[in-house]
Design an enzyme around this catalytic site. Structure first.
Site, mmCIF file in Angstrom:
data_model
loop_
_atom_site.group_PDB
_atom_site.id
_atom_site.type_symbol
_atom_site.label_atom_id
_atom_site.label_comp_id
_atom_site.label_asym_id
_atom_site.label_seq_id
_atom_site.Cartn_x
_atom_site.Cartn_y
_atom_site.Cartn_z
ATOM 1 N N GLU A 161 0.778 -1.240 0.000
ATOM 2 C CA GLU A 161 0.000 0.000 0.000
ATOM 3 C C GLU A 161 0.811 1.293 0.000
ATOM 4 O OE1 GLU A 161 -2.733 -0.243 3.290
ATOM 5 O OE2 GLU A 161 -4.043 -1.604 2.223
ATOM 6 N N GLU A 369 -5.882 -8.568 0.466
ATOM 7 C CA GLU A 369 -6.575 -8.278 1.734
ATOM 8 C C GLU A 369 -8.029 -7.972 1.441
ATOM 9 O OE1 GLU A 369 -4.973 -5.208 4.355
ATOM 10 O OE2 GLU A 369 -2.923 -5.878 3.914
#
Ligand code: BG6
Length: 467
Positions: A161, A369
């Site tokens: 991320e 995720e």
């Protein structure tokens, strides 16, 4: 069940390992931040967390018993190189060898993230990702991991991320270095992307078996208004959240209008060197990891100022998000939200996957995720988390539909394997398939209803379009 599709769950080192001063580990920026007075929202630390450092075998065994065939975890840079650079720490290497070998013993495929938010403190003090030197330092660290673990790890992730982490560090200012300065944010993110590209190319040069990717928190973006201003806002939100990462790591170049916008904002972009263009071109990913949580509704900005509020207390309060000159985020009052303000909209993953297929038809996707945070409770009959089961079921169904419609999705990972330290949100915001009783001496693990739901789902879906 067809064994090709990866059905797993995910964690990250600082959030679950504990053992913060064990095994020759150095200090990370999170160790230092959590012990400082700046940690004043939910003032807890990851010193012990789930004690995964000692209890990893129990956690991996539970994954296998729950039907999972893959585990995504991250390596703490500080266990491999306590100072961030220099001498390797054999004890740290031994720990990850044990972790990987235990995965393989239980027939669990390891997916290894090289960097998931925790930066060695000396590198952080030297400017962290804002300092270009980190690109070489990260590469040295990555090379050690490829060399030590590359014979057994087939799925690598360079960075987790780049978007969300830098937004928290330099936008919301709730992660270290706790500043609100988007100019510094874009610079840090650029170096992350450069480091990721260098590591991807280096991995391929070693001709190791396997694939390397980057994990991008990506968001389906909806235009709040179907007007030219509304559509522009949606595109600017897409640039801000998605394209500034995905175009770079998948196609190997920054979008021209993104660079133009940074210039229009008056930002210094002299850190973008001409010769980096070839690095980005050469360092594209083999697959794109997607962390999927929610969608965004983009609206034209309501003024020139940037306003970045965040909800780290789960108090249900509405917060504002506006990037001056770019867009602001709207809200659909009819949609259900978590106490932290996250909208629940599983069908939006279908739109995102179809968009990724349109943009990047040759790049496989891994859902690295997906999960929902909530206040779970233990009862005499276990942990009932129907909200999580409903959320995950919705995502799994819509991902299945996208696969049927031609999206090349290779795996799905629930966040998280067990409850973990939720960064600045502390321990009360739980995501795990397994509950951790933090008050018990042995940090008792209790499978939640969602754990059993996942086990059944893997069995059932394994016989359908998945895999
Ligand atoms: C992702 C991160 O952004 O979301 C995880 O990769 C994180 O590390 C997860 O824990 C949930 O976010 P939070 O802040 O609610 O823990």
């Amino acid at each position: 069940m067809n064994g090709n599709f990866l059905w797993g769950s995910a964690t990250a080192a600082y959030q679950c390992e504990g053992g913060w001063k064990e095994g020759g580990k150095g200090l990370s920026n999170w160790d230092v931040f959590c012990h400082s007075e700046k940690n004043n929202v939910n003032p807890v630390t990851g010193d012990i967390a789930c004690d995964h450092y000692h209890r990893y075998e129990e956690d991996i065994r539970m994954m296998a018993e729950g039907g999972q065939n893959a585990y995504r975890f991250s390596i703490a840079w500080t266990r491999i190189l306590p100072e961030g650079t220099g001498e390797k720490n054999q004890e740290g290497i031994d720990f990850y060898n044990r972790l990987i070998d235990t995965c393989l013993k239980y027939k669990i495929e390891p997916l290894v993230t090289l960097y998931h938010y925790d930066l060695p403190q000396p590198l952080y003090e030297a400017g962290g990702w804002e300092n270009r030197k980190i690109v070489d330092q990260y590469l040295d660290y990555a090379e050690i991991c490829f060399k030590e673990f590359g014979d057994r790890v087939k799925y690598w992730i360079t960075i987790n991320e780049p978007n969300y982490e830098t937004l928290c560090c330099y936008g919301f200012g709730n992660y270290p270095p706790n500043v609100q300065n988007l100019e510094r944010r874009w610079r840090a993110m650029y170096h992350m992307m450069l480091a990721s590209a260098r590591a991807s190319a280096a991995f391929r040069e070693r001709k190791l078996p396997g694939m390397i990717g980057l994990v991008s928190d990506s968001y389906p973006i909806v235009a709040g208004k179907d007007t030219p201003e509304g559509l522009r806002a949606a595109h600017m939100a897409d640039l801000f959240f998605n394209l500034s990462v995905n175009e770079v790591c998948v196609k190997g170049a920054y979008p021209r209008d993104f660079i133009e916008q940074l210039q229009a904002d008056g930002y210094d972009i002299s850190y973008m060197f001409k010769e980096d263009e070839a690095v980005f071109e050469k360092g594209t990913v083999d697959y794109l990891g997607i962390n999927a949580y929610n969608r965004y509704i983009a609206e034209p900005p309501q003024g020139p100022e940037t306003i970045l509020d965040v909800n780290n207390t789960g108090d249900g309060k509405k917060k504002r998000f506006q990037i001056g000159g770019w867009f602001c985020l709207g809200e659909d009052p009819d949609m259900e939200k978590t106490p932290w303000g996250m909208e629940i909209c599983p069908r939006s993953i279908y739109d995102l996957l179809m968009e990724l297929k349109r943009l990047y038809p040759d790049t496989p996707v891994m859902i690295t995720e997906n999960g929902v945070g909530n206040y779970d409770e233990v009862t005499d009959e276990g942990v009932h988390d129907p909200y999580r089961v409903a959320y995950l079921q919705g995502y799994v169904d819509w991902i299945g539909k996208a696969i049927e419609d031609g999206c090349d999705v290779r795996g799905y990972f629930v966040w998280s394997t067990m409850d973990v330290y939720s960064w600045i949100n502390g321990y009360k915001k739980r995501y795990g398939l397994v509950y951790i009783d933090y008050d018990s001496e042995d940090l008792r693990r209790i499978p939640k209803d969602s754990y059993y739901w996942y086990k059944n789902t893997i069995e059932e879906k394994g016989r359908t379009c998945y895999g």
